[in-house]
Design a protein around this motif. Structure first.
Motif, short mmCIF file in Angstrom:
data_model
loop_
_atom_site.label_atom_id
_atom_site.label_comp_id
_atom_site.label_asym_id
_atom_site.label_seq_id
_atom_site.Cartn_x
_atom_site.Cartn_y
_atom_site.Cartn_z
N HIS A 248 -97.49 -31.83 -23.97
CA HIS A 248 -96.81 -30.64 -24.46
C HIS A 248 -97.44 -29.42 -23.80
O HIS A 248 -98.64 -29.41 -23.53
CB HIS A 248 -96.93 -30.54 -25.98
N ALA A 249 -96.65 -28.39 -23.60
CA ALA A 249 -97.20 -27.20 -22.95
C ALA A 249 -96.54 -25.94 -23.50
O ALA A 249 -95.36 -25.94 -23.87
CB ALA A 249 -96.99 -27.27 -21.43
N GLU A 253 -100.26 -22.80 -20.95
CA GLU A 253 -100.57 -24.04 -20.22
C GLU A 253 -99.75 -24.15 -18.95
O GLU A 253 -100.21 -24.71 -17.95
CB GLU A 253 -100.30 -25.26 -21.11
N LYS A 287 -97.48 -24.53 -27.14
CA LYS A 287 -97.85 -25.94 -27.06
C LYS A 287 -97.79 -26.63 -28.41
O LYS A 287 -97.38 -27.77 -28.55
CB LYS A 287 -99.26 -26.07 -26.47
N ASN A 288 -98.26 -25.91 -29.46
CA ASN A 288 -98.35 -26.54 -30.79
C ASN A 288 -97.26 -26.11 -31.75
O ASN A 288 -97.20 -26.60 -32.88
CB ASN A 288 -99.72 -26.23 -31.40
N THR A 292 -91.23 -25.50 -27.40
CA THR A 292 -92.29 -26.21 -26.67
C THR A 292 -91.74 -26.74 -25.36
O THR A 292 -90.58 -27.15 -25.30
CB THR A 292 -92.78 -27.41 -27.49
#
Ligand SMILES: [Zn+2]
Ligand SMILES: [Zn+2]
Length: 311
Positions: A248-249, A253, A287-288, A292
């Motif tokens: 995931h990014a 990221e 990311k979280n 996403t």
């Protein structure tokens, strides 16, 4: 195991009378009329034994049993103020005040067991192998998902696998697509070896994007751990093969992968969004959280790819 007493970092003699009093009753053949033997055997009332050698400055116990022998050693330390040294264990010290007398390397880790608590059992607990972090088996190789632990799709587990019933040390935590498969608890080996597919006709990713040969589709959907996404997960492809999922990014990221951002921008444009909306979207990836991005790398040409979703 060594028993000795330190003053200012140097070993000093322990009370020889105390040594004779404590160890004499369990010394095979008894103590000599005075002094200490150079080496001798102990046999305790519970049948435990030990070899002892050294002198009043430094006693070494080898091949020692636990049980009553350790009770004697504990008593010796209590009576003489000695420390108990065990290989690969912290020194056991009866009095905090004596810590400063220990040789420097022992000082920090030494544990104080007050005389009232300093028993053979306390020593045994120190010797007992401390619970180690469990060594887990090497994961199967997943060419399309090279590090499923890093991406969060596989995690350590001590539970038995829901499919093979074996405790493999790892569990798959991504989605499972099958009518009768358990939603959770399948081990990564059952994915890699096709066991879960054979048993439940299970897939671990919903769809694959692009044209690739059937064996790639099978490998990606049925032999590869999937990943959690906000919508049905889609596996990206490139150069006629499934790409490798990297994780995931978010916007941050993706900074390291401008080619992935370009790919994502192109996909967003296909949604018919105006350019400024696309750029806002690209700047809001999390990311979280959501939206996403899902980052991939082509296994053939190395290009980075990404798509994004949200609820
Ligand atoms: Zn399994
Ligand atoms: Zn490629």
């Amino acid at each position: 195991m060594y028993v000795c007493r330190f003053i200012d970092g140097e070993a000093v003699p322990m009370d020889e009378t105390a040594i004779r009093d404590v160890l004499g009753p369990v010394t095979v053949g008894g103590m000599p009329a005075s002094g200490l033997p150079e080496s001798w055997d102990l046999e305790a009332e519970d049948g435990g034994d030990s070899e002892v050698y050294g002198d009043s400055e430094w006693l070494t116990f080898t091949r020692f049993s636990t049980g009553a022998i350790l009770d004697r050693v504990a008593e010796l330390a209590r009576r003489t103020g000695a420390v108990i040294l065990l290989l690969d264990c912290p020194a056991i010290l009866p009095n905090e005040a004596d810590r400063k007398h220990l040789p420097e390397p022992l000082r920090v880790d030494a544990i104080v067991v007050p005389p009232a608590a300093l028993t053979g059992q306390a020593i045994a607990q120190t010797i007992a192998p401390r619970p180690e972090t469990r060594r887990r088996p090497v994961l199967p190789h997943f060419p399309y998902h090279p590090n499923p632990v890093a991406t969060g799709s596989v995690t350590a587990s001590d539970e038995a696998c829901a499919c093979c019933r074996q405790e493999r040390g790892w569990v798959y935590t991504g989605p499972v697509y099958a009518a009768d498969a358990p939603d959770t608890g399948i081990c990564p080996y059952c994915i890699a070896f096709g066991t879960a597919d054979a048993r439940y006709d299970a897939s671990f990713t919903d769809t694959i994007d692009g044209d690739v040969p059937q064996h790639v589709i099978t490998a990606v959907l049925k032999r590869t751990p999937g990943f959690l996404a906000w919508q049905s997960p889609t596996w990206l492809t490139h150069c006629g093969d499934g790409a490798a999922f990297l994780g995931h990014a978010g916007t941050r990221e993706l900074k390291a992968f401008p080619d992935a951002v370009d790919d994502l921008r192109r996909r967003c444009a296909e949604w018919g969004w105006p350019p400024d909306q696309v750029e806002d979207f690209l700047g809001s990836l999390d990311k979280n959280g959501q939206p996403t991005a899902y980052l991939f790398r082509c296994r053939a040409c190395g290009a980075h790819l990404a798509y994004a979703d949200f609820t």
